[in-house]
Motif scaffolding. Structure first.
Motif, PDB file in Angstrom:
ATOM      1  N   LEU A 154       7.784  10.513   4.479  1.00 25.62           N
ATOM      2  CA  LEU A 154       6.414  10.055   4.314  1.00 25.62           C
ATOM      3  C   LEU A 154       5.885   9.481   5.616  1.00 25.62           C
ATOM      4  O   LEU A 154       6.655   9.055   6.483  1.00 25.62           O
ATOM      5  CB  LEU A 154       6.351   8.962   3.231  1.00 25.62           C
ATOM      6  CG  LEU A 154       6.608   9.397   1.790  1.00 25.62           C
ATOM      7  CD1 LEU A 154       7.035   8.209   0.952  1.00 25.62           C
ATOM      8  CD2 LEU A 154       5.361  10.052   1.218  1.00 25.62           C
ATOM      9  N   ALA A 155       4.566   9.454   5.733  1.00 25.26           N
ATOM     10  CA  ALA A 155       3.895   8.761   6.833  1.00 25.26           C
ATOM     11  C   ALA A 155       3.154   7.564   6.259  1.00 25.26           C
ATOM     12  O   ALA A 155       2.584   7.643   5.173  1.00 25.26           O
ATOM     13  CB  ALA A 155       2.919   9.695   7.538  1.00 25.26           C
ATOM     14  N   VAL A 163       1.887  -3.942   9.957  1.00 28.11           N
ATOM     15  CA  VAL A 163       1.672  -3.675   8.538  1.00 28.11           C
ATOM     16  C   VAL A 163       2.268  -2.329   8.157  1.00 28.11           C
ATOM     17  O   VAL A 163       2.942  -2.189   7.122  1.00 28.11           O
ATOM     18  CB  VAL A 163       0.171  -3.725   8.199  1.00 28.11           C
ATOM     19  CG1 VAL A 163      -0.096  -3.167   6.799  1.00 28.11           C
ATOM     20  CG2 VAL A 163      -0.357  -5.150   8.300  1.00 28.11           C
ATOM     21  N   ALA A 164       2.039  -1.303   8.980  1.00 30.00           N
ATOM     22  CA  ALA A 164       2.600   0.020   8.704  1.00 30.00           C
ATOM     23  C   ALA A 164       4.120  -0.042   8.623  1.00 30.00           C
ATOM     24  O   ALA A 164       4.737   0.560   7.728  1.00 30.00           O
ATOM     25  CB  ALA A 164       2.170   1.008   9.789  1.00 30.00           C
ATOM     26  N   GLU A 165       4.737  -0.783   9.524  1.00 27.69           N
ATOM     27  CA  GLU A 165       6.198  -0.873   9.531  1.00 27.69           C
ATOM     28  C   GLU A 165       6.696  -1.642   8.309  1.00 27.69           C
ATOM     29  O   GLU A 165       7.708  -1.270   7.704  1.00 27.69           O
ATOM     30  CB  GLU A 165       6.679  -1.544  10.808  1.00 27.69           C
ATOM     31  CG  GLU A 165       8.188  -1.674  10.931  1.00 27.69           C
ATOM     32  CD  GLU A 165       8.922  -0.340  10.868  1.00 27.69           C
ATOM     33  OE1 GLU A 165      10.058  -0.322  10.351  1.00 27.69           O
ATOM     34  OE2 GLU A 165       8.366   0.684  11.327  1.00 27.69           O
ATOM     35  N   PRO A 180       5.859   5.222  10.637  1.00 28.40           N
ATOM     36  CA  PRO A 180       4.586   4.503  10.803  1.00 28.40           C
ATOM     37  C   PRO A 180       3.637   5.247  11.744  1.00 28.40           C
ATOM     38  O   PRO A 180       4.056   5.992  12.636  1.00 28.40           O
ATOM     39  CB  PRO A 180       5.004   3.158  11.418  1.00 28.40           C
ATOM     40  CG  PRO A 180       6.487   3.077  11.251  1.00 28.40           C
ATOM     41  CD  PRO A 180       6.979   4.483  11.229  1.00 28.40           C
ATOM     42  N   SER A 181       2.347   5.023  11.534  1.00 24.13           N
ATOM     43  CA  SER A 181       1.292   5.595  12.361  1.00 24.13           C
ATOM     44  C   SER A 181       0.129   4.613  12.376  1.00 24.13           C
ATOM     45  O   SER A 181       0.002   3.769  11.490  1.00 24.13           O
ATOM     46  CB  SER A 181       0.836   6.943  11.774  1.00 24.13           C
ATOM     47  OG  SER A 181      -0.389   7.380  12.348  1.00 24.13           O
ATOM     48  N   GLU A 237      -2.577  14.946  16.968  1.00 26.00           N
ATOM     49  CA  GLU A 237      -1.154  15.013  16.632  1.00 26.00           C
ATOM     50  C   GLU A 237      -0.876  14.623  15.178  1.00 26.00           C
ATOM     51  O   GLU A 237       0.123  15.054  14.596  1.00 26.00           O
ATOM     52  CB  GLU A 237      -0.323  14.129  17.571  1.00 26.00           C
ATOM     53  CG  GLU A 237      -0.716  12.668  17.606  1.00 26.00           C
ATOM     54  CD  GLU A 237      -1.684  12.342  18.724  1.00 26.00           C
ATOM     55  OE1 GLU A 237      -1.649  11.180  19.197  1.00 26.00           O
ATOM     56  OE2 GLU A 237      -2.462  13.233  19.115  1.00 26.00           O
ATOM     57  N   THR A 238      -1.754  13.837  14.570  1.00 30.90           N
ATOM     58  CA  THR A 238      -1.571  13.473  13.164  1.00 30.90           C
ATOM     59  C   THR A 238      -1.546  14.711  12.276  1.00 30.90           C
ATOM     60  O   THR A 238      -0.796  14.780  11.302  1.00 30.90           O
ATOM     61  CB  THR A 238      -2.708  12.535  12.710  1.00 30.90           C
ATOM     62  OG1 THR A 238      -2.660  11.344  13.491  1.00 30.90           O
ATOM     63  CG2 THR A 238      -2.591  12.185  11.238  1.00 30.90           C
ATOM     64  N   PHE A 239      -2.351  15.711  12.620  1.00 31.58           N
ATOM     65  CA  PHE A 239      -2.483  16.889  11.775  1.00 31.58           C
ATOM     66  C   PHE A 239      -1.296  17.847  11.905  1.00 31.58           C
ATOM     67  O   PHE A 239      -1.156  18.748  11.095  1.00 31.58           O
ATOM     68  CB  PHE A 239      -3.801  17.598  12.085  1.00 31.58           C
ATOM     69  CG  PHE A 239      -4.991  16.725  11.809  1.00 31.58           C
ATOM     70  CD1 PHE A 239      -5.483  16.580  10.524  1.00 31.58           C
ATOM     71  CD2 PHE A 239      -5.591  16.004  12.828  1.00 31.58           C
ATOM     72  CE1 PHE A 239      -6.555  15.753  10.257  1.00 31.58           C
ATOM     73  CE2 PHE A 239      -6.671  15.178  12.578  1.00 31.58           C
ATOM     74  CZ  PHE A 239      -7.150  15.042  11.288  1.00 31.58           C
TER      75      PHE A 239
END
Length: 336
Positions: A154-155, A163-165, A180-181, A237-239
């Motif tokens: 998952l991302a 927070v992401a971490e 994380p992103s 790069e997210t895509f």
């Protein structure tokens, strides 16, 4: 770890994905309360440790609590997970804003856009609750496989990397990897629009066009999502990551995908209403096609596949004519 040290999580939404995530978080050691709108459903989950309506045959952790009292579910929560249909989320947040704690991190695992406005979920949360911490969870996952403990990745996106971490740590175990992103916009756009492309893939396969056509559709579909995303401030790069290409491939190719199944039924000549009724759960790509059309117009970007799906669903364009239009479009460069 003492009871006081355990992360307290409220998961709002007891459908298949909400239940699977609640079970995963509870199995990983969090103190989890699963909230359902239906009190009978909540009582069944709490008593039998199963959700026979959405995850039949799956045993849920004994430590998972379920109920239908929203205030009790969110009281003292460190994280509030929003796993409700996006079409109702804005109204839900506005209606219940007084009981939703501002100190919690809000995590969405839903996908899509608000019907009629095109607002993303991060925008809905900010409009209703103000400047709360926010994260989005997405990636190539089917609820039933996560619920059975099969490997998944998952991302987690948040503008605050800490927070992401934190959210990622709660999801990780020896079967689940989590990355994380900081690209919230890219993850949300990819998660919403991939459902539109899955409808197109189902139509293509339903007409018997084969694997070559499906691969081309996925590739060109990814290109149009990227164009829109970059115009809206997302990172390219997210895509190419889990929330983009990963989720797109899964949703376009596997028959667990409700959106793909919907497309297959359209190709067989079923009406929109009949296809939705046969599937029996939400088909997110229907609303997402309309909002993708809206976003494309607002941004000045061309989304030909999304546009064709929109016209089939909302303007009565026969699916075979839509395919013909796509095949007859003037060809550009492969990079665009």
């Amino acid at each position: 770890m003492t009871e006081a040290e355990r992360t307290r999580i409220a998961v709002l939404g007891a459908g298949s994905w909400g239940t699977a995530l609640a079970a995963l978080l509870a199995a990983n050691g969090a103190s989890v309360r699963l909230w359902a709108r239906d009190c009978d459903q909540a009582a069944t989950i709490d008593r039998e440790h199963q959700n026979p309506r959405y995850l039949p045959g799956v045993n849920l952790p004994d430590s998972l609590d379920a109920g239908c009292d929203l205030a009790a579910a969110v009281e003292g929560a460190d994280q509030v997970w929003l796993v409700l249909p996006t079409k109702i989320l804005g109204d839900f947040l506005a209606e219940h804003r007084e009981v939703l704690p501002r100190s919690a991190v809000y995590v969405t695992a839903s996908k899509g856009f608000e019907p009629g406005t095109g607002r993303r979920i991060d925008e809905l949360v900010a409009d209703a609750l103000g400047d709360v911490s926010f994260a989005v969870v997405s990636g190539p996952t089917f609820a039933i496989e996560v619920a059975h403990g099969r490997p998944a990745a998952l991302a987690v996106g948040s503008r605050d990397r800490a927070v992401a971490e934190t959210v990622a740590v709660g999801l990780r175990n020896d079967r689940v990897r989590c990355y994380p992103s900081s690209d919230v916009v890219g993850i949300e756009l990819a998660g919403g629009l991939k459902n539109v492309l899955a409808i197109a893939a189902g139509v293509s396969d339903g007409f018997g066009f084969g694997a070559n056509a499906r691969a081309a559709l996925i590739t060109r579909g990814l290109a149009e999502i990227m164009r829109l995303g970059e115009a809206m401030g997302a990172r390219a790069e997210t895509f190419f990551g889990l929330a983009g290409l990963g989720d797109l491939v899964l949703t376009c190719t596997d028959d667990h995908s409700r959106n793909r199944q919907f497309g297959l039924r359209l190709a067989r000549g079923e009406s929109v209403d009949a296809a939705v009724a046969a599937i029996g759960q939400a088909v997110e790509g229907i609303s997402a096609a309309r909002e993708g059309h809206r976003l494309a117009q607002a941004s000045g970007q061309e989304l030909p596949i999304t546009e064709c799906v929109y016209r089939v669903l909302y303007e009565g364009l026969p699916a075979r004519e839509a395919v013909s239009e796509l095949l007859s479009r003037e060809q550009g460069h492969d990079e665009t």
